[in-house]
Design an enzyme around this catalytic site. Structure first.
Site, PDB file in Angstrom:
ATOM      1  N   SER A 151       0.863  -1.195   0.000  1.00 12.75           N
ATOM      2  CA  SER A 151       0.000   0.000   0.000  1.00 12.75           C
ATOM      3  C   SER A 151       0.890   1.233   0.000  1.00 12.75           C
ATOM      4  CB  SER A 151      -0.864   0.007   1.268  1.00 12.75           C
ATOM      5  OG  SER A 151      -1.553   1.233   1.386  1.00 12.75           O
ATOM      6  N   TYR A 164      -1.797  -0.187  10.463  1.00 16.22           N
ATOM      7  CA  TYR A 164      -1.881  -0.673   9.073  1.00 16.22           C
ATOM      8  C   TYR A 164      -0.633  -0.233   8.296  1.00 16.22           C
ATOM      9  CZ  TYR A 164      -3.722  -1.103   4.285  1.00 16.22           C
ATOM     10  OH  TYR A 164      -3.900  -1.420   2.954  1.00 16.22           O
TER      11      TYR A 164
END
Ligand SMILES: NC(=O)c1ccc[n+]([C@@H]2O[C@H](COP(=O)([O-])OP(=O)(O)OC[C@H]3O[C@@H](n4cnc5c(N)ncnc54)[C@H](OP(=O)(O)O)[C@@H]3O)[C@@H](O)[C@H]2O)c1
Length: 258
Positions: A151, A164
């Protein structure tokens, strides 16, 4: 001269294929000719996707997989190879997120994110790679591919999703370590770092006021859709990308340049 991506004869395992990016990845690989194995916990959803892929003329199989359970990983990879054949391509995509300030993160939140995004992704790749490495003895020129879905949050810190971000930063470094160690066996390991793409992981957020504000701060004031990653996925899975190994590639509409 015409050039097209042709994955006929390839077998691709896609984790987290029951929704969002994973479902799209599976579809695109099937459209390019690969036989796809769809893996996740929600098997009913996988069966629906299998039916859609078959109706488009593709070849798809379903296996149950829970990436937080090591036995499930081993069983799913074994099942995938029995059903479909030796895996050439792994799209290591299963992932979860939580939203909170760092001071509010509980040990359960932390475990949930790391067990899925980091530990899960590592052991799925390891299980598949063991088999690819074993096959390299008889097929040293194999074009095996592992595509880890990291990501932009693994490259830069985004508010409210610190854990995250940490888990995806680990996936970035994991990708490079795997590329270094497994490249000699004909396995290319690369990572895609998507920017914001509307899926079930963030749907509710983008419908909220805070989410709408966030969109206004993006370079082109828009989020992507899963199909926006088609080109990059095909690049990283085709034989012609044999010289790309250990690359961490963003596909984020320019989000990470500022
Ligand atoms: N959407 C974005 O903006 C964005 C941006 C950057 C990176 N990503 C990454 O892209 C990947 C796909 O996310 P998405 O946006 O498509 O979200 P999504 O629609 O929520 O999909 C997540 C997928 O992960 C699977 N999964 C979750 N926990 C699992 C487990 N324990 N075992 C097996 N599979 C599990 C889910 O399947 P089951 O629940 O059926 O098991 C689901 O198919 C994730 O790694 C995410 O971090 C997304």
């Amino acid at each position: 001269m015409g050039v097209e991506v042709n994955l006929e004869g390839k077998i691709a395992l896609v984790t987290g294929a029951s929704s969002g990016l994973g479902a799209r990845f599976a579809r695109v690989l099937a459209l390019a000719g690969a036989r796809v194995v769809l893996a996740a916990r929600r098997v009913e959803r996988l069966k629906e996707l299998r039916a859609e892929i078959e109706s488009e003329g593709g070849d798809a199989h379903v296996v149950a997989l829970d990436v937080v359970d090591h036995d499930s990983i081993k069983a799913a990879v074994a099942h995938a190879e029995t059903e479909a054949g030796p895996i050439d391509i792994l799209v290591n995509n299963s992932g979860v997120s939580t939203t909170q300030r760092l001071v509010d993160v509980t040990p359960d939140d932390y475990e949930f994110v790391f067990r899925t995004n980091t530990r899960g992704a590592f052991f799925v790749a390891q299980e598949v790679a063991k088999r690819m490495i074993a096959r390299a003895k008889n097929k040293p020129d194999q074009h095996a591919r592992i595509v880890n879905i990291a990501s932009v949050a693994g490259l830069r810190v985004l508010p409210q999703i610190g854990v995250y971000c940490m888990s995806k930063a680990a996936v970035v470094q994991m990708t490079k370590a795997m590329a270094l160690e497994w490249g000699r066996y004909g396995i290319n390991v690369n990572a895609i770092c998507p920017g914001y793409i509307r899926t079930e992981i963030n749907d509710q957020h983008f419908d909220s006021e805070a989410g709408q504000k966030l969109v206004q701060m993006l370079p082109r004031r828009r989020v992507g859709e899963p199909a926006d990653l088609d080109g990059l996925l095909l690049l990283l899975t085709c034989d012609e990308s044999r010289f790309i190994n250990g690359a961490i590639i963003t596909a984020d509409d320019g989000h990470s340049v500022f």
